[in-house]
Design an enzyme around this catalytic site. Structure first.
Site, short mmCIF file in Angstrom:
data_model
loop_
_atom_site.label_atom_id
_atom_site.label_comp_id
_atom_site.label_asym_id
_atom_site.label_seq_id
_atom_site.Cartn_x
_atom_site.Cartn_y
_atom_site.Cartn_z
N ASN A 166 0.87 -1.18 0.00
CA ASN A 166 0.00 0.00 0.00
C ASN A 166 0.91 1.22 0.00
OD1 ASN A 166 -1.80 2.04 0.39
ND2 ASN A 166 -2.43 1.42 2.46
N LYS A 173 0.11 4.29 -0.37
CA LYS A 173 -0.51 5.51 0.16
C LYS A 173 -0.22 6.67 -0.81
CE LYS A 173 -0.14 3.37 4.63
NZ LYS A 173 -0.01 3.48 6.08
N HIS A 192 -9.43 1.46 4.89
CA HIS A 192 -8.14 1.62 5.57
C HIS A 192 -8.33 2.58 6.75
CE1 HIS A 192 -4.01 2.77 6.38
NE2 HIS A 192 -3.67 1.64 5.81
N GLU A 194 -6.66 4.98 7.75
CA GLU A 194 -6.45 6.40 7.41
C GLU A 194 -7.70 6.97 6.76
OE1 GLU A 194 -2.79 5.78 5.29
OE2 GLU A 194 -1.84 5.22 7.19
N GLU A 254 -5.22 -4.47 10.69
CA GLU A 254 -4.19 -3.44 10.85
C GLU A 254 -4.46 -2.66 12.15
OE1 GLU A 254 -2.27 -2.43 6.80
OE2 GLU A 254 -3.88 -1.03 7.17
N GLY A 306 2.68 2.76 10.64
CA GLY A 306 3.61 3.87 10.45
C GLY A 306 4.32 4.30 11.71
N SER A 360 3.67 -1.76 10.27
CA SER A 360 5.12 -1.81 10.47
C SER A 360 5.73 -3.17 10.13
CB SER A 360 5.48 -1.40 11.91
OG SER A 360 5.07 -0.06 12.15
P1 13P Z 1 3.23 0.72 7.59
O1 13P Z 1 3.73 -0.59 7.04
O2 13P Z 1 3.97 1.90 7.04
O3 13P Z 1 3.14 0.70 9.08
O4 13P Z 1 1.73 0.90 7.04
C1 13P Z 1 0.84 -0.14 7.20
C2 13P Z 1 -0.38 0.15 6.42
O5 13P Z 1 -1.14 1.04 6.76
C3 13P Z 1 -0.64 -0.64 5.22
O6 13P Z 1 -1.91 -0.43 4.74
#
Ligand code: 13P
Length: 255
Positions: free
Chosen positions: A9, A11, A95, A97, A167, A173, A213
């Site tokens: 992903n 983003k 997601h 976010e 997640e 992140g 992560s």
């Molecule tokens: P990270 O791997 O950067 O923590 O992000 C995870 C994520 O949100 C994947 O959709």
């Protein structure tokens, strides 16, 4: 045996040119891997270019979001028909976010998931608790609600087709990865919840992947758990070598 599923992903990262450069560097690193479903979710702009450069390598391309509406006056939205016409085969839905920053609800996740399945694309439905929810010991309640409402009205056959991404919001992140025990516990719970609503056959077939992560250094241990069927990778998927290492660590023989 569920086939491992590993998705990048990206983003809001990478221009179209950067996405194409990634594809050139990444595909030779995974060209022998046929036992893992590999997916890349770039920005909407880079979808057609990646479909073109990854399709021959059997790597699928996903959108990071989609509208549940077929067409119309929805400024800034992208429809399933548009994705389909561009060769996109999957869509990430709900997601954290999108839920936290753009107000997506479980009802909205449900509408998008149903529309995506109806259009013949595969939804990757994201669920997960915040740190406050975990500390208040509400993790399982939150997951139950997200599954019950997000997947409401689906048939067992549809649940077999989709991918659930666990997640935990506190691990996204932050560099703070869930321990394999924490991930496994949540995945087992999710599978149990799927079984109670959609039956054991659908729950056993549905892939539940972990995100938060994931790095080359921790991937093998997470993937080694029985109910962890793959990974949804943010930061570590931006680099072709590190994403290829995560894919390799997810191969059945390597787990
Ligand atoms: P990270 O791997 O950067 O923590 O992000 C995870 C994520 O949100 C994947 O959709």
């Amino acid at each position: 045996m569920r086939k491992p599923f590993v998705a990048a992903n990206w983003k809001m990262h990478k221009t179209v040119a950067e996405a194409v450069d990634f594809a050139s560097a990444f595909t030779p690193l995974v060209h022998t891997v046929t036992d893992v479903d590999i997916v890349v979710a770039p920005s909407f702009l880079a979808l057609p270019a990646l479909v073109e450069s990854l399709a021959e390598h059997k790597i699928q391309v996903a959108a990071q979001n989609v509208s549940a509406e077929p067409q119309g006056a929805f400024t800034g939205e992208i429809s399933l028909g548009m994705l389909q016409a561009s060769g996109v085969q999957l869509a990430i839905i709900g997601h954290s976010e999108r839920r936290q920053l753009f107000g997506e609800t479980d009802g909205g996740v449900n509408a998008k998931t149903r529309a995506t399945l109806d259009a013949g694309l595969t939804p990757i439905v994201c669920v997960g608790e915040t740190l406050d929810e975990r500390e208040a010991e509400h993790t399982f309640d939150v997951l139950n609600r997200q599954i019950d409402e997000g997947l409401s009205g689906l048939t067992p056959a549809q649940v077999t087709e989709l991918v659930v991404a666990y997640e935990p919001v506190w691990a996204i992140g932050t560099g703070k990865v869930a321990t394999p025990d924490q991930a496994d516990e949540a995945h087992r719970h999710l599978r149990g919840q799927l079984a109670s609503t959609f039956g054991q056959t659908a729950a056993t077939a549905c892939r539940i992947i972990y995100g938060g992560s994931v790095k080359p250094a921790n991937a093998a241990e997470l993937m080694g758990r029985a109910d962890v069927d793959g990974a949804l990778v943010g930061g570590a998927s931006l680099d072709p070598t590190s994403f290829a290492e995560i894919v390799t660590a997810s191969r059945p023989g390597d787990r």
